[in-house]
Design a protein around this motif. Structure first.
Motif, mmCIF file in Angstrom:
data_model
loop_
_atom_site.group_PDB
_atom_site.id
_atom_site.type_symbol
_atom_site.label_atom_id
_atom_site.label_comp_id
_atom_site.label_asym_id
_atom_site.label_seq_id
_atom_site.Cartn_x
_atom_site.Cartn_y
_atom_site.Cartn_z
ATOM 1 N N ILE A 5 0.946 -1.230 -0.151
ATOM 2 C CA ILE A 5 0.132 -0.063 -0.094
ATOM 3 C C ILE A 5 0.743 1.229 0.180
ATOM 4 C CG2 ILE A 5 -1.557 1.180 1.491
ATOM 5 C CD1 ILE A 5 -2.796 -1.391 2.276
ATOM 6 N N LYS A 6 2.006 1.138 0.736
ATOM 7 C CA LYS A 6 2.933 2.243 0.819
ATOM 8 C C LYS A 6 3.578 2.541 -0.242
ATOM 9 C CE LYS A 6 6.315 4.494 3.705
ATOM 10 N NZ LYS A 6 7.357 4.962 2.567
ATOM 11 N N HIS A 7 4.042 1.445 -0.988
ATOM 12 C CA HIS A 7 4.685 1.559 -2.498
ATOM 13 C C HIS A 7 3.772 2.140 -3.321
ATOM 14 C CE1 HIS A 7 7.484 0.499 -5.417
ATOM 15 N NE2 HIS A 7 6.524 -0.227 -6.292
ATOM 16 N N ALA A 8 2.463 1.953 -3.350
ATOM 17 C CA ALA A 8 1.269 2.394 -4.138
ATOM 18 C C ALA A 8 1.121 3.959 -3.900
ATOM 19 C CB ALA A 8 0.012 1.832 -4.036
ATOM 20 N N GLY A 9 1.753 4.339 -2.998
ATOM 21 C CA GLY A 9 1.553 6.194 -2.624
ATOM 22 C C GLY A 9 0.206 6.376 -1.920
ATOM 23 N N MET A 10 -0.226 5.143 -1.287
ATOM 24 C CA MET A 10 -1.703 5.217 -0.516
ATOM 25 C C MET A 10 -1.234 4.867 0.921
ATOM 26 S SD MET A 10 -3.763 3.181 -3.383
ATOM 27 C CE MET A 10 -5.296 4.082 -3.261
ATOM 28 N N CYS A 11 -2.464 5.134 1.699
ATOM 29 C CA CYS A 11 -2.611 4.975 3.246
ATOM 30 C C CYS A 11 -4.053 4.484 3.495
ATOM 31 C CB CYS A 11 -2.002 5.981 3.895
ATOM 32 S SG CYS A 11 -3.019 7.615 3.922
ATOM 33 N N ALA A 12 -4.112 3.682 4.650
ATOM 34 C CA ALA A 12 -5.622 3.373 4.898
ATOM 35 C C ALA A 12 -5.398 2.969 6.400
ATOM 36 C CB ALA A 12 -5.955 2.203 4.162
ATOM 37 N N ASP A 13 -6.226 3.216 7.149
ATOM 38 C CA ASP A 13 -6.312 2.832 8.662
ATOM 39 C C ASP A 13 -6.554 1.456 8.794
ATOM 40 O OD1 ASP A 13 -5.911 5.818 9.307
ATOM 41 O OD2 ASP A 13 -8.069 6.082 9.716
ATOM 42 N N CYS A 14 -5.911 0.691 9.754
ATOM 43 C CA CYS A 14 -5.969 -0.669 9.681
ATOM 44 C C CYS A 14 -6.405 -1.214 11.190
ATOM 45 C CB CYS A 14 -4.451 -1.424 9.675
ATOM 46 S SG CYS A 14 -3.782 -0.957 8.076
ATOM 47 N N GLU A 15 -7.716 -1.772 11.141
ATOM 48 C CA GLU A 15 -8.252 -2.460 12.338
ATOM 49 C C GLU A 15 -7.965 -4.005 12.347
ATOM 50 O OE1 GLU A 15 -12.530 -1.776 14.642
ATOM 51 O OE2 GLU A 15 -12.711 -2.293 12.512
ATOM 52 N N LEU A 16 -7.448 -4.427 13.356
ATOM 53 C CA LEU A 16 -7.072 -5.757 13.610
ATOM 54 C C LEU A 16 -8.408 -6.735 14.051
ATOM 55 C CD1 LEU A 16 -4.171 -4.975 12.925
ATOM 56 C CD2 LEU A 16 -3.350 -6.612 14.620
ATOM 57 N N GLU A 17 -8.907 -7.651 13.395
ATOM 58 C CA GLU A 17 -9.869 -8.472 13.958
ATOM 59 C C GLU A 17 -9.244 -9.690 14.290
ATOM 60 O OE1 GLU A 17 -14.028 -7.164 11.940
ATOM 61 O OE2 GLU A 17 -12.881 -8.415 10.701
ATOM 62 N N VAL A 18 -8.783 -9.531 15.699
ATOM 63 C CA VAL A 18 -7.889 -10.887 16.165
ATOM 64 C C VAL A 18 -8.316 -11.125 17.485
ATOM 65 C CG1 VAL A 18 -5.759 -10.623 14.844
ATOM 66 C CG2 VAL A 18 -6.195 -9.050 16.906
ATOM 67 N N GLY A 19 -8.396 -12.386 17.991
ATOM 68 C CA GLY A 19 -9.017 -12.818 19.397
ATOM 69 C C GLY A 19 -8.247 -12.212 20.593
ATOM 70 N N ALA A 20 -6.841 -11.915 20.132
ATOM 71 C CA ALA A 20 -5.946 -11.631 21.456
ATOM 72 C C ALA A 20 -5.972 -10.062 21.684
ATOM 73 C CB ALA A 20 -4.628 -11.784 21.138
ATOM 74 N N GLY A 21 -6.967 -9.357 20.714
ATOM 75 C CA GLY A 21 -6.897 -7.899 20.750
ATOM 76 C C GLY A 21 -5.831 -7.028 20.905
ATOM 77 N N PRO A 22 -5.658 -6.083 21.973
ATOM 78 C CA PRO A 22 -4.798 -5.308 22.105
ATOM 79 C C PRO A 22 -3.285 -5.826 22.084
ATOM 80 C CG PRO A 22 -6.382 -4.481 23.640
ATOM 81 C CD PRO A 22 -6.710 -5.916 22.982
ATOM 82 N N VAL A 23 -3.179 -7.114 22.701
ATOM 83 C CA VAL A 23 -1.913 -7.933 22.833
ATOM 84 C C VAL A 23 -1.441 -8.250 21.511
ATOM 85 C CG1 VAL A 23 -0.766 -9.920 23.685
ATOM 86 C CG2 VAL A 23 -2.485 -8.911 24.993
ATOM 87 N N ALA A 24 -2.415 -8.687 20.648
ATOM 88 C CA ALA A 24 -1.956 -9.144 19.446
ATOM 89 C C ALA A 24 -1.577 -7.688 18.332
ATOM 90 C CB ALA A 24 -3.107 -9.451 18.287
ATOM 91 N N LEU A 25 -2.202 -6.607 18.572
ATOM 92 C CA LEU A 25 -1.749 -5.148 17.817
ATOM 93 C C LEU A 25 -0.404 -4.862 18.357
ATOM 94 C CD1 LEU A 25 -2.305 -2.979 16.251
ATOM 95 C CD2 LEU A 25 -3.337 -1.784 18.120
ATOM 96 N N THR A 26 -0.044 -4.937 19.726
ATOM 97 C CA THR A 26 1.253 -4.639 20.129
ATOM 98 C C THR A 26 2.451 -5.585 19.616
ATOM 99 O OG1 THR A 26 0.445 -3.876 22.178
ATOM 100 C CG2 THR A 26 2.801 -4.493 22.151
ATOM 101 N N GLN A 27 2.069 -6.929 19.202
ATOM 102 C CA GLN A 27 3.159 -7.895 18.891
ATOM 103 C C GLN A 27 3.237 -7.506 17.382
ATOM 104 O OE1 GLN A 27 1.611 -11.442 17.050
ATOM 105 N NE2 GLN A 27 3.018 -12.610 18.553
#
Length: 261
Positions: free
Chosen positions: A218-240
């Motif tokens: 996405i960055k190489h394409a010169g774009m950006c987008a907010d990212c929401e992780l849908e993961v069971g571990a929640g904030p722990v998974a995002l920190t990882q």
């Protein structure tokens, strides 16, 4: 700049709705999250001062609220859409998102989505869930609403040729002047009591290699987008995931909020 957050987040308090809102926003900031997934039941009338306080937190920390509408036909959700949109306006949460599924596309759905009030359409986005992506893109374009690209849904559809980067970029383009939103998750590969072989379920953690590949592309394409992780571990998974980005893709760090090398 990219904001990040998780769909699953532990309830910060058992207090009343106003207290919950304040604690939820502060907890997101404390965990380096700028996307706040809000349960629909928390979209309820608040004291005027609380709307102002939430608005100040949003402006100061550049938070983005995300509410996932129930999975139902759009014509059944008009009142729900209007309630969420009015809440966003009261909080001055101008770039928040109402995520909507469209179970089937037909003329009634298209008329409903096209004729929703402008105040609702300002926040509404359609999540890619099923079917050929090209057809889905055409349908979303016909009602002039943006697409929330969902990595797991696209992966499960397994189109051929398999072109997730092209699909993600096409989805980002539908947002025009609004910041785009992506859902990132990986398939659960173990058998559980609710899913045969894990098919269809979100894993507890994001596959780091594929997540970094998508963001780099996405960055190489010169774009950006907010990212929401849908993961069971929640904030722990995002920190990882954030630590993995800092370690394995340091060129992305300056492009993403909440990450330090």
């Amino acid at each position: 700049m990219i904001r990040m957050g998780t769909a699953i987040f532990p309830n910060p308090t058992r207090g009343d709705c106003a207290t919950w809102w304040h604690a939820r926003c502060l907890a997101a900031v404390a965990r380096n999250q700028q996307l706040c997934r809000i349960p629909l039941q928390m979209i309820a009338p608040l004291p005027h001062a609380m709307y102002q306080l939430i608005g100040q937190l949003i402006a100061t920390h550049q938070l983005r609220l995300v509410v996932h509408a129930p999975i139902a036909h759009p014509q059944q959700l008009i009142t729900t859409f209007e309630r969420i949109a009015a809440f966003f306006v009261a909080c001055a949460a101008v770039d928040s998102v109402i995520v909507c599924h469209v179970p089937t596309w037909h003329d009634t759905q298209r008329r409903t989505l096209s004729h929703l009030p402008v105040a609702v359409r300002h926040f509404l986005a359609i999540e890619y869930t099923h079917g050929d992506f090209g057809e889905f893109l055409a349908n979303a374009t016909s009602v002039e609403l943006p697409i929330v690209f969902d990595w797991l849904h696209y992966h499960q559809q397994a189109p051929w040729p398999y072109q997730p980067i092209e699909a993600a970029v096409a989805s980002i383009n539908t947002w025009q002047l609004r910041p785009a939103l992506l859902h990132l998750s990986s398939p659960h590969t173990t058998r559980t009591t609710t899913t045969a072989g894990g098919h269809g379920a979100h894993s507890d953690y994001l596959d780091v290699a594929s997540g970094i590949w998508l963001l780099r592309s996405i960055k190489h394409a010169g774009m950006c987008a907010d990212c929401e992780l849908e993961v069971g571990a929640g904030p722990v998974a995002l920190t990882q995931f954030q630590h993995a980005i800092a370690q394995h893709a340091p060129e992305l760090v300056a492009w993403m909020r909440g990450i330090t090398a």
